[in-house]
Design a protein around this motif. Structure first.
Motif: not given
Length: 133
Positions: A1-5, A41-44, A67-68
């Protein structure tokens, strides 16, 4: 998940954006990419889906920081400060301020025993262009 989007979506979430269409409009992201990144992002557990309804329309879902997700604020602000220092020709578009005092803040490394503010104790405000006299 480290892409610009993903970074841009998280930045917008910190700015208070919650709605799918607002994310799209603000960052110009294609629908398929936004749908994928929001799901990730929801899954993470960085964002959570929040149901809302306008008038008699169907239930839709917004996205709020968990919180995360909130704890991602410090590295995000550090990246923004770095970018402002090296690439913002006209200074930063935003300021970070203490919610209770309004005092401007900066991202810095401080001694371990120094007082600190939590991310929920700060506010991001736009830096408005100065009016010419």
């Amino acid at each position: 998940m480290s892409d610009r989007w993903t970074i841009l979506i998280m930045r917008e979430a910190f700015y208070g954006v919650m709605r799918y269409d607002d994310f799209r409009a603000d960052i110009g992201i294609p629908r398929s990419v936004l749908t994928d990144r929001l799901k990730r992002l929801v899954d993470a557990k960085m964002l959570e889906r929040i149901p809302y309804r306008e008038g008699n329309s169907r239930t839709r879902y917004g996205y709020a920081l968990t919180d995360i997700g909130q704890s991602f604020g410090l590295p995000l602000l550090a990246l923004m400060a770095w970018g402002d220092a090296h690439f913002a020709e006209h200074g930063s578009a935003i300021s970070i301020v203490d919610r209770s005092t309004g005092q401007k803040l900066k991202v810095a490394i401080v001694p371990e025993d120094a007082p600190e503010l939590g991310i929920r104790e700060v506010r991001i405000v736009p830096n408005l262009p100065e009016k010419e006299s």
